[in-house]
Design an enzyme around this catalytic site. Structure first.
Site, PDB file in Angstrom:
ATOM      1  N   TYR A   1      61.681  19.054  10.326  1.00 17.80           N
ATOM      2  CA  TYR A   1      62.715  19.214  11.347  1.00 17.80           C
ATOM      3  C   TYR A   1      63.560  17.948  11.450  1.00 17.80           C
ATOM      4  CZ  TYR A   1      64.713  20.947  15.757  1.00 17.80           C
ATOM      5  OH  TYR A   1      65.553  21.394  16.736  1.00 17.80           O
TER       6      TYR A   1
ATOM      7  N   ASP B   1      49.093  14.484  17.684  1.00 15.83           N
ATOM      8  CA  ASP B   1      49.211  15.377  16.535  1.00 15.83           C
ATOM      9  C   ASP B   1      48.576  14.780  15.282  1.00 15.83           C
ATOM     10  OD1 ASP B   1      50.474  17.385  17.923  1.00 15.83           O
ATOM     11  OD2 ASP B   1      52.495  16.694  17.441  1.00 15.83           O
TER      12      ASP B   1
END
Length: 255
Positions: A160, A45
């Protein structure tokens, strides 16, 4: 007959990504990013974010194949039938955040963030922030380790981990999330409309210094930071059918 897409392969420095780069370019060729139909990013990522930043001026979508760890923004790695997978891929579009950070010495630094803009304490004491939205003060004082503004694409990352909400990619909202809020107690943040302009003012920057980060691009000794969506920039991400960001966001909430 459908013409195979012209592919520009980019890879992280990780050995496994470099090995994949060598195999894929031998098999499918290598196009310059500026003349490619699609960019294939090989890594994790972090490398996907790096690729999106470096190719934002190129009008070609990016398809990631996971040669990293989590790979939330990546597709499964497979060397077979790549042109067919690229042709069948579904596109998701996301806009970055633009951060405008003012430092203690008056200098101003602007950066773009695809995932989030974070305010982080840079000393031993908790930070003190004033938060304004669209020019109106919404919180006079937040005592915390930090706070962040996240896009839907970045809502499963740092946001998150800080117990912020997961946002569907198609939603026109941003997440404002606190990190270890001390006062107000257990304040978890807010959902803001996508066009909102958020401003953080650092209270007592001499005693309680803070830094700002836009996708890990750091600016130290900030006194104020403004964050807003930059709708003029569109990042196009490609995903295998049935495995797009919407599906992954749902999976994250039920696993």
């Amino acid at each position: 007959m459908t013409t195979a897409p012209r592919i520009a392969f980019l890879a992280s420095e990780a050995p496994v990504a470099q090995e994949a780069l060598a195999r894929l370019t031998t098999r499918y060729g290598q196009e310059a990013p500026t003349s490619a139909d699609v960019i294939v990013a090989l890594g994790g990522d972090g490398f996907m974010l790096q690729t999106l930043h470096s190719t934002m001026q190129i009008d070609a979508p990016t398809y990631g194949m996971n040669r990293g760890t989590v790979g939330f923004l990546m597709n499964e790695y497979c060397e077979d039938d790549l042109p067919d997978r690229l042709t069948a891929a579904e596109e998701a579009v996301t806009n970055p955040l633009r951060m405008r950070a003012t430092r203690v010495d008056g200098t101003v630094v602007e950066e773009l963030a695809i995932n989030e803009v974070s305010m982080l304490r840079a000393g031993p004491q908790a930070a003190r922030l004033r938060i304004s939205v669209d020019g109106k003060v919404r919180m006079e004082e937040l005592v915390c380790d930090g706070a962040l503004v996240s896009t839907p694409a970045g809502s499963t990352a740092y946001n998150y981990s800080a117990h912020g909400p997961i946002l569907p990619i198609g939603s026109d909202v941003l997440a404002l999330t606190a990190m270890s809020a001390f006062r107000p107690r257990r304040w978890r943040g807010a959902l803001l409309p996508k066009p909102a302009r958020v401003r953080f003012d650092v209270l007592d920057p001499g005693k309680r210094p803070m830094m700002a980060e836009a996708d890990s691009r750091s600016v130290r000794d900030v006194v104020s930071v403004e964050v807003a969506t930059d709708a003029s920039i569109c990042h196009r991400l490609l995903f295998d059918p049935g495995h797009g960001l919407e599906e992954r966001l749902l999976q994250e909430q039920f696993t």
